[in-house]
Design an enzyme around this catalytic site. Sequence first.
Site, PDB file in Angstrom:
ATOM      1  N   MET A  72       0.840  -1.194   0.000  1.00 48.48           N
ATOM      2  CA  MET A  72       0.000   0.000   0.000  1.00 48.48           C
ATOM      3  C   MET A  72       0.877   1.246   0.000  1.00 48.48           C
ATOM      4  O   MET A  72       1.984   1.240   0.537  1.00 48.48           O
ATOM      5  CB  MET A  72      -0.899   0.009   1.251  1.00 48.48           C
ATOM      6  CG  MET A  72      -1.742  -1.235   1.410  1.00 48.48           C
ATOM      7  SD  MET A  72      -3.010  -1.421   0.162  1.00 48.48           S
ATOM      8  CE  MET A  72      -4.329  -0.446   0.882  1.00 48.48           C
ATOM      9  N   CYS A  73       0.400   2.310  -0.584  1.00 52.38           N
ATOM     10  CA  CYS A  73       1.152   3.557  -0.678  1.00 52.38           C
ATOM     11  C   CYS A  73       1.152   4.294   0.654  1.00 52.38           C
ATOM     12  O   CYS A  73       0.426   3.951   1.580  1.00 52.38           O
ATOM     13  CB  CYS A  73       0.544   4.450  -1.753  1.00 52.38           C
ATOM     14  SG  CYS A  73       0.356   3.652  -3.365  1.00 52.38           S
TER      15      CYS A  73
END
Length: 276
Positions: free
Chosen positions: A1-2
């Site tokens: 995930m960013c």
Amino acid sequence: MCRWAAYRGEPLFIEELVSSPAHSLIEQSVCATRAKTSTNADGFGIAWYGDRPEPGRFRDVLPAWSDCNLKSIARQIRSPLFLAHVRAATHGATRRDNCHPFVHGTWSFMHNGQIDHFDRLRRAMEGMLDDEYFNARTGSTDSELLFLLAMQFGMKQRPVAAMAEAVGFAERLSLELVGTARVRFTAAFSDGNTLYAVRYSTDAFAPTLYAGPMGTSGGHCLVSEPLTDDGDAWTEIPPGSAVMLNDKGLTVTVFQPQSKLDVAREASVGIAEMAG
């Protein structure tokens, strides 16, 4: 995930979020502590507002920790409102036009999360865009497409409502085409005046979002995870929330796209009406 960080307040050097803190965004690109993926090495980007209504933007595909230009720019640019992002790719290749933030006119947008089964939904989602927004699409991510859908649904006039419609549309489309739906969506977006953020997921695992004061003049930042170890300085934004940050301060309201249950009820009613 960013991982991402955004700020609004009195002008602040971008490095105060991106590189200076102990757990800065660059540090999070190497070792995120509150994400499923600890390394975010598939590019980075910043968008900032200054003397012109449209944001400036710098993006590249290098890992944030290895790009000397990012540290130099962050040290020199001071802005009252900016967005910064480090990417861990889910949908879309590692290339510059897939790096966040995305911009259109005066609007900027960045996202942490994903749409499940996006490869099966993409064509129908793109079909909702008129020529202006379809032709503005340069990358291949679900994030950019959600942003443009929100623009299509009226984000200029009603930012949070339009974003809720875009997320709800993706959920309904997934139910219709795939039979299940899951959208994980923690995002920040701005028109250069107000900073908005949303934390939401179809299931119980919404990507994290925190708010905290920044500087000595009343500014606030919104982040995927705290920039410091001072736990008292950070407030976790609960899932199903929309945040608005403007001259009046920070407010949190409910964010709720049309749920899967509502869609199922509508479908049941429609079938019953047809049978009747």
